[in-house]
Design an enzyme around this catalytic site. Structure first.
Site, short mmCIF file in Angstrom:
data_model
loop_
_atom_site.label_atom_id
_atom_site.label_comp_id
_atom_site.label_asym_id
_atom_site.label_seq_id
_atom_site.Cartn_x
_atom_site.Cartn_y
_atom_site.Cartn_z
CB SER A 243 -7.78 3.76 2.77
OG SER A 243 -7.00 3.23 3.82
CB SER B 163 -8.26 0.85 5.67
OG SER B 163 -8.90 2.09 5.84
CE LYS C 153 -3.81 2.05 2.70
NZ LYS C 153 -4.71 1.84 3.86
#
Length: 393
Positions: A113, A137, A36
């Site tokens: 996210s 997330s 990420k």
């Protein structure tokens, strides 16, 4: 060594495709992973999902602790993935980098996210991927994309070299398509071997189950029955006696307040470009009062006491990860806020209590995945992963 190649055309990998070879030997040798874009990979900018974030966040010279651990164990990094802006999102739509594909339901959002990480794993572009989970997330995209995903016990996974949002809730987790790979990663990151034992008591959070759409409740039933058959002792309980929305409000106050404290210096220095929903969230955090924070802190104490009582050794609790499958892509702005609020009612316990949670794939509504979660007491992460392996087997 980190190498940057030409711009990727993959829908989940922004900017240069980063490749870092892992050790030649180790328990994860031969596996690939994505990272990420809040997590540092040496010599590659950490963009944080916002074009102005790198202005105050210099290109790192070393890997985040969790990345280094995986590389040392033999896994190779193959890319950085799209994230909602500075992790302030739950649906996976990024106004700057675009919305990653949900390979399990292409007309729907992937969840955020950690959207790009879930997309990369679901598409088969890598074996597993790292994400962060503050308010859901990892858990939400795992549910929406049909993956195994974990929010670890708060503080158990090294968070060095990772962009902070709300320190009292921030965690680093991962996604995988199959339980065996999911477990291999867990044993490396936790530095322990999975236990042989399985839990002996299953609690079903009746209030959380009832909060989900009727179709989700129906889809969850076979998985819950499988869990009950494997464990042997089931009973229904109330997760949040004060109300799921009350817990959600407390977590929102605490998380938003901390996020404002984290990002205020950046806002002052850069006046960055950002999506309306992200700006609104930060403005709301700036307006939280001392009285609201005090009340929310008390609710956190109550929530932690509740989970400690519900989850003695050998006991797990299950609930729907999300109240519905992934919403359609491109919904109007006005339709998104109520969806985020409902999702948060089923994820707020993570930040409030710090207990580990694993999303189990397998259920579907109208062809779209929706996950069932299992929770355990703090420190029982590998017990939950062991149960996931047993269920898949």
């Amino acid at each position: 060594m980190t190498t940057a190649q030409p711009l990727s055309t993959d829908p989940f990998l922004p900017g240069p495709r980063v490749r870092v070879a892992g050790s030649a030997t180790g328990p994860l040798a031969g596996l690939t992973f994505a990272v990420k874009d809040l997590i540092d990979v040496a010599d590659s900018p950490t963009a944080g999902g916002n074009p102005d974030w790198p202005r105050v966040y210099p290109t790192p010279t070393r890997h985040a602790g969790v990345v280094q651990t995986l590389l040392d164990a033999g896994a190779s990094a193959v890319g950085k993935t799209v994230t909602d802006e500075v992790s302030l999102g739950i649906l996976g739509e990024n106004a700057h980098d675009g919305t990653p594909l949900n390979p399990a339901a292409p007309d729907r959002v992937p969840g955020g996210s950690s959207s790009g990480s879930a997309s990369a794993v679901a598409a088969g572009a890598c074996d597993f991927a790292l994400g962060t989970d503050t308010g859901g997330s990892v858990r939400v995209p795992a549910s929406f994309c049909g993956l195994y995903g974990i929010r670890p016990t708060h503080g158990r996974i090294d968070f060095s070299g990772i962009c902070v949002q709300a320190p009292s809730s921030d965690t680093c987790g991962w996604f995988a398509r199959d339980a065996a790979t999911f477990a291999r990663v867990g044993e490396v990151l936790f530095g322990q071997v999975m236990p042989d034992r399985l839990p002996h008591t299953l609690l079903v959070a009746a209030d959380a189950l009832g909060f989900a759409d009727a179709a989700v409740q129906e889809a969850m039933a076979p998985q819950i029955e499988r869990l009950a058959a494997l464990i042997g002792n089931r009973r229904d309980v109330t997760l949040a006696p004060q109300g799921l929305s009350v817990w959600q409000r407390a977590q929102r106050v605490l998380q938003s307040s901390e996020a404002w404290q984290t990002f205020e210096p950046w806002l002052d220095a850069c006046n960055p470009r950002m999506a309306f929903s992200v700006a609104r969230s930060l403005i709301q955090g700036s307006m939280m009062t001392d009285a609201e924070r005090s009340a929310a802190s008390l609710m956190r104490i109550e929530a932690r006491a509740r989970l400690a009582r519900l989850l003695p050794p050998g006991t797990i609790l299950c609930l729907p990860t999300t109240p519905f499958p992934a919403p359609l892509r491109g919904l109007p702005l006005g339709a998104l806020h109520p969806l985020r609020e409902r999702i948060a009612c089923l994820t707020s316990h993570g930040g409030l209590t710090g207990v580990p949670q694993v999303n189990l794939p397998g259920a579907h509504v109208d062809g779209a995945p929706v996950g069932l979660s299992i929770l355990g007491a703090r420190g029982t992460d590998l017990d939950l992963i062991r149960l996931a392996v047993a269920l898949e087997g």
